[in-house]
Scaffold this active site. Structure first.
Site, PDB file in Angstrom:
ATOM      1  N   ASP A   1       0.796  -1.237   0.000  1.00  0.00           N
ATOM      2  CA  ASP A   1       0.000   0.000   0.000  1.00  0.00           C
ATOM      3  C   ASP A   1       0.824   1.280   0.000  1.00  0.00           C
ATOM      4  O   ASP A   1       0.287   2.371  -0.185  1.00  0.00           O
ATOM      5  CB  ASP A   1      -0.978   0.009   1.180  1.00  0.00           C
ATOM      6  CG  ASP A   1      -0.297  -0.295   2.519  1.00  0.00           C
ATOM      7  OD1 ASP A   1       0.836   0.169   2.737  1.00  0.00           O
ATOM      8  OD2 ASP A   1      -0.909  -0.997   3.353  1.00  0.00           O
TER       9      ASP A   1
ATOM     10  N   HIS B   1       6.659  -7.577  -1.392  1.00  0.00           N
ATOM     11  CA  HIS B   1       5.623  -8.028  -2.315  1.00  0.00           C
ATOM     12  C   HIS B   1       5.269  -6.971  -3.360  1.00  0.00           C
ATOM     13  O   HIS B   1       4.187  -7.033  -3.950  1.00  0.00           O
ATOM     14  CB  HIS B   1       4.382  -8.450  -1.523  1.00  0.00           C
ATOM     15  CG  HIS B   1       4.627  -9.626  -0.622  1.00  0.00           C
ATOM     16  ND1 HIS B   1       3.858  -9.916   0.481  1.00  0.00           N
ATOM     17  CD2 HIS B   1       5.592 -10.591  -0.665  1.00  0.00           C
ATOM     18  CE1 HIS B   1       4.320 -11.003   1.076  1.00  0.00           C
ATOM     19  NE2 HIS B   1       5.382 -11.420   0.402  1.00  0.00           N
TER      20      HIS B   1
END
Length: 251
Positions: free
Chosen positions: A104, A121
């Site tokens: 995010d 990730h």
């Protein structure tokens, strides 16, 4: 004659590594995955939306995946007290490195320098073409979705676009993972926060830290496989527990 005095000796501050998972971002309105109300528990099929083979081979899955990203509005989320506490610790002079399983970008939005955040990730703020590998902002792809494209394609070559995240079935970037491992081995305090410590190889970093003598602290709502190795386990809400914990590490 006056006796010469030596300059005061400053003690070296310990390197603090913070491994953050989805739980650190729930207060920002981004749902976690494996918690009591996690995405995977509410809708087991949702895991297919971030599985590479399903995404690439099933146009229906791809369209659902794009709709999910549009509806989550994760790009609109802002950092919360836990993200800000990490930045405050770094600004106090303590050497801090963030290793995050999250995509995010909220650690950076909270003020952490890019070079001090390792995104294991990848990032949901970018998209990448699976054919020519050109990258672009996720916001542009979502704007095309709003304009009526159900499955936006690469503007350069027409290839399938995917988020700039590591999906299930894809390998982590070996360079980023190598940097994370080096930080883990060198740190003196390792805080795992908001992560179930079930997804390898990220989860294994907690064990590596403990094996190399770091003080291991786990802040998570549920039990993890590494609780027995931890010097301290905190079950309190992350938004209050992490700021209090990190304040104790300031010089």
């Amino acid at each position: 004659m006056p006796t010469p005095t030596s300059p005061p000796v400053r003690s070296r501050l310990p390197l603090v590594a913070i491994l953050s998972g989805a739980g650190i971002s729930t207060d920002s309105g981004i749902p976690d995955y494996r918690g009591p109300n996690g995405v995977w528990r509410r809708d087991p099929d949702a895991e297919k939306l971030v599985t590479y083979d399903h995404y690439m081979n099933d146009p229906r899955i791809r369209r659902r995946s794009w709709r999910m990203r549009r509806d989550l509005q994760a790009l609109e989320a802002g950092p919360n007290a836990a993200h800000l506490a990490v930045t405050d610790l770094e600004r106090s002079g303590v050497p801090v490195r963030v290793i995050t399983q999250n995509v995010d970008g909220l650690h950076q939005r909270a003020g952490m320098p890019d070079r001090k955040v390792l995104e294991l990730h990848g990032s949901a703020r970018t998209v990448v073409c699976t054919v020519c590998h050109v990258r672009g902002p996720m916001s542009e792809a979502l704007a095309r979705l709003e304009a009526g494209e159900e499955d936006p394609r690469c503007a350069a070559c027409g290839g399938v676009l995917k988020p700039g995240t590591v999906m299930f079935g894809e390998r982590l970037d070996p360079e980023v993972l190598g940097q994370a491992l080096a930080v883990t081995k060198a740190c003196e305090v390792f805080v795992a926060v908001g992560t179930s410590l079930q997804v390898q190889p990220a989860a294994g970093l907690a064990g590596v830290a403990a094996d190399h003598g770091a003080r291991l602290v786990i802040v998570n709502a549920e039990e993890t496989p590494y609780d027995d190795l931890a010097d301290e386990v905190v079950r309190e809400p992350i938004g209050t527990a992490l700021p209090r914990l990190l304040r104790q590490l300031r010089p």
